[in-house]
Design a protein around this motif. Structure first.
Motif, PDB file in Angstrom:
ATOM      1  N   LEU A 140      86.427  13.511  38.168  1.00  0.00           N
ATOM      2  CA  LEU A 140      85.769  13.444  39.598  1.00  0.00           C
ATOM      3  C   LEU A 140      84.298  14.264  39.599  1.00  0.00           C
ATOM      4  CD1 LEU A 140      88.587  14.574  42.086  1.00  0.00           C
ATOM      5  CD2 LEU A 140      87.592  12.333  42.177  1.00  0.00           C
ATOM      6  N   ARG A 141      84.100  15.011  38.634  1.00  0.00           N
ATOM      7  CA  ARG A 141      82.955  16.082  38.575  1.00  0.00           C
ATOM      8  C   ARG A 141      81.622  15.084  38.502  1.00  0.00           C
ATOM      9  NH1 ARG A 141      79.885  17.332  34.553  1.00  0.00           N
ATOM     10  NH2 ARG A 141      81.059  16.480  32.972  1.00  0.00           N
ATOM     11  N   SER A 196      73.654   0.214  38.308  1.00  0.00           N
ATOM     12  CA  SER A 196      73.274   0.309  36.705  1.00  0.00           C
ATOM     13  C   SER A 196      73.190   1.747  36.506  1.00  0.00           C
ATOM     14  CB  SER A 196      72.090  -0.588  36.609  1.00  0.00           C
ATOM     15  OG  SER A 196      72.195  -1.796  37.083  1.00  0.00           O
ATOM     16  N   ALA A 197      72.674   2.373  37.443  1.00  0.00           N
ATOM     17  CA  ALA A 197      72.330   3.872  36.955  1.00  0.00           C
ATOM     18  C   ALA A 197      73.670   4.487  37.063  1.00  0.00           C
ATOM     19  CB  ALA A 197      71.320   4.652  37.982  1.00  0.00           C
ATOM     20  N   SER A 203      80.190   6.420  34.079  1.00  0.00           N
ATOM     21  CA  SER A 203      80.580   5.158  34.434  1.00  0.00           C
ATOM     22  C   SER A 203      82.216   5.271  34.611  1.00  0.00           C
ATOM     23  CB  SER A 203      80.476   4.070  33.120  1.00  0.00           C
ATOM     24  OG  SER A 203      81.150   4.726  32.066  1.00  0.00           O
ATOM     25  N   ASP A 204      82.914   6.398  34.243  1.00  0.00           N
ATOM     26  CA  ASP A 204      84.292   6.448  34.407  1.00  0.00           C
ATOM     27  C   ASP A 204      84.712   7.478  35.516  1.00  0.00           C
ATOM     28  OD1 ASP A 204      84.879   4.995  32.086  1.00  0.00           O
ATOM     29  OD2 ASP A 204      84.563   6.676  30.783  1.00  0.00           O
ATOM     30  N   ASN A 205      83.520   7.706  36.180  1.00  0.00           N
ATOM     31  CA  ASN A 205      83.856   8.678  37.511  1.00  0.00           C
ATOM     32  C   ASN A 205      84.754   7.916  38.558  1.00  0.00           C
ATOM     33  OD1 ASN A 205      83.706  10.132  40.294  1.00  0.00           O
ATOM     34  ND2 ASN A 205      82.346  11.555  38.984  1.00  0.00           N
ATOM     35  N   LEU A 206      85.835   8.483  38.880  1.00  0.00           N
ATOM     36  CA  LEU A 206      86.824   7.962  39.773  1.00  0.00           C
ATOM     37  C   LEU A 206      86.229   7.434  41.216  1.00  0.00           C
ATOM     38  CD1 LEU A 206      90.362   9.759  39.138  1.00  0.00           C
ATOM     39  CD2 LEU A 206      89.577   7.542  38.215  1.00  0.00           C
ATOM     40  N   LEU A 207      85.044   7.951  41.509  1.00  0.00           N
ATOM     41  CA  LEU A 207      84.469   7.721  42.859  1.00  0.00           C
ATOM     42  C   LEU A 207      83.803   6.292  42.946  1.00  0.00           C
ATOM     43  CD1 LEU A 207      83.001  11.290  43.525  1.00  0.00           C
ATOM     44  CD2 LEU A 207      85.086  10.343  44.494  1.00  0.00           C
ATOM     45  N   TRP A 208      83.469   5.936  41.842  1.00  0.00           N
ATOM     46  CA  TRP A 208      82.944   4.539  41.723  1.00  0.00           C
ATOM     47  C   TRP A 208      83.274   3.693  40.564  1.00  0.00           C
ATOM     48  CZ3 TRP A 208      79.550   8.833  42.096  1.00  0.00           C
ATOM     49  CH2 TRP A 208      79.228   9.603  40.750  1.00  0.00           C
ATOM     50  N   VAL A 209      84.347   3.946  39.899  1.00  0.00           N
ATOM     51  CA  VAL A 209      84.607   3.344  38.518  1.00  0.00           C
ATOM     52  C   VAL A 209      85.011   1.804  39.024  1.00  0.00           C
ATOM     53  CG1 VAL A 209      87.150   3.787  38.898  1.00  0.00           C
ATOM     54  CG2 VAL A 209      86.262   3.466  36.575  1.00  0.00           C
ATOM     55  N   PRO A 214      83.611  -3.975  36.766  1.00  0.00           N
ATOM     56  CA  PRO A 214      84.180  -4.825  37.534  1.00  0.00           C
ATOM     57  C   PRO A 214      85.059  -5.783  37.314  1.00  0.00           C
ATOM     58  CG  PRO A 214      82.016  -5.745  36.275  1.00  0.00           C
ATOM     59  CD  PRO A 214      82.351  -4.349  36.130  1.00  0.00           C
ATOM     60  N   GLU A 215      85.698  -5.778  35.901  1.00  0.00           N
ATOM     61  CA  GLU A 215      86.676  -6.239  35.396  1.00  0.00           C
ATOM     62  C   GLU A 215      86.907  -7.679  35.661  1.00  0.00           C
ATOM     63  OE1 GLU A 215      90.165  -4.296  37.326  1.00  0.00           O
ATOM     64  OE2 GLU A 215      89.906  -2.504  36.276  1.00  0.00           O
TER      65      GLU A 215
END
Length: 258
Positions: A140-141, A196-197, A203-209, A214-215
């Motif tokens: 989460l950090r 993109s930023a 990229s691995d933060n759970l808040l916006w992963v 997009p899988e």
């Protein structure tokens, strides 16, 4: 005529009723008072005398207020009873409006700074709340660079939103439409740029992963479509709600004492 509006507002402002009902009262009373003023002016040819006589014929403001209050349903009267401390909403609304002699850019920057501060506070608080619920802090950090990018995006987006609102809430001209388009285009592009930023920074933060990974789904189109939808909704609100708000504010900002 401002003097007529002031006298009408002395009658209507103390009435406990909804904004729509009070606006209708103002319009009807102003039309009646203006008709009386027109009669007296045609009769004597003197504006000052006509105003004084029209006000006398119109009636005592306190008595008229009582008569109007009696026409308001009891439920509405109860709901519109002012509570202690509720004046903060009116002050906050007034603060968000352009100040006298304030440039459009400065007004937009002032509003955007508050919004960006709100966003920064949230991106600092939400990870803490998620961590308290048992989620790993490392997932989460938010790095300082990421927080700076999100806050800067919020600031620029808010400035563009203010510009878009100002352009679409007034009289539509060729210039205002160009300003609206100039604000809307970077707003729509800002969503994919932010994604993109975030992908490049964390990229691995759970808040916006789910957004940056997009899988197999293209979230860019969804973000742009969502932004376009809210811009259209914003334009509709500006054209109708803000126009009504400006009419009400024109009355509520009148100085009726004296």
């Amino acid at each position: 005529m401002t003097e007529l509006m002031v006298h009408v507002e002395r009658v209507v402002r103390p009435v406990r009723a909804g904004p729509g009902r009070k606006m209708k009262m103002r319009e009807e009373l102003l039309a009646h008072l203006a008709a009386i003023y027109g009669e007296e002016r045609a009769r004597f040819g003197d504006d000052t005398l006509a105003l004084r006589l029209a006000v006398q014929r119109f009636g005592d403001p306190a008595e008229l207020t009582k008569e109007l209050q009696a026409t308001v349903p009891r439920v509405e009267r109860f709901l519109m009873t002012p509570l202690p401390g509720t004046d903060w909403e009116r002050r906050a609304t007034r603060w968000s409006q352009p100040r006298p002699d304030e440039s459009s850019l400065r007004h937009a920057a002032r509003v955007a700074a508050v919004f960006a501060g709100f966003v920064l506070a949230n991106i600092c608080l939400i990870p803490v709340l998620r961590y308290a619920s048992g989620v790993s802090w490392s997932a989460l950090r938010i790095d300082p660079a990421t927080a700076a990018v999100v806050t800067a995006h919020a600031f620029v987006s808010a400035m563009l939103c203010v510009g878009f609102i100002r352009a679409t809430s007034g009289r539509l001209t060729r210039r205002s439409l160009l300003v609206a388009v100039a604000c809307a285009a970077p707003l729509l592009a800002g969503g994919p740029v932010l994604l993109s930023a975030l992908h490049a920074l964390q990229s691995d933060n759970l808040l916006w992963v789910d957004l940056v990974h997009p899988e197999g789904k293209d979230h860019t189109l969804r973000v742009v479509a969502s932004g376009l939808f809210w811009l259209v909704m914003c334009a509709v609100v500006c054209r109708f709600v803000f126009a009504r708000y400006r009419r009400i504010t024109e009355w509520t900002e009148l100085e009726i004492n004296g």
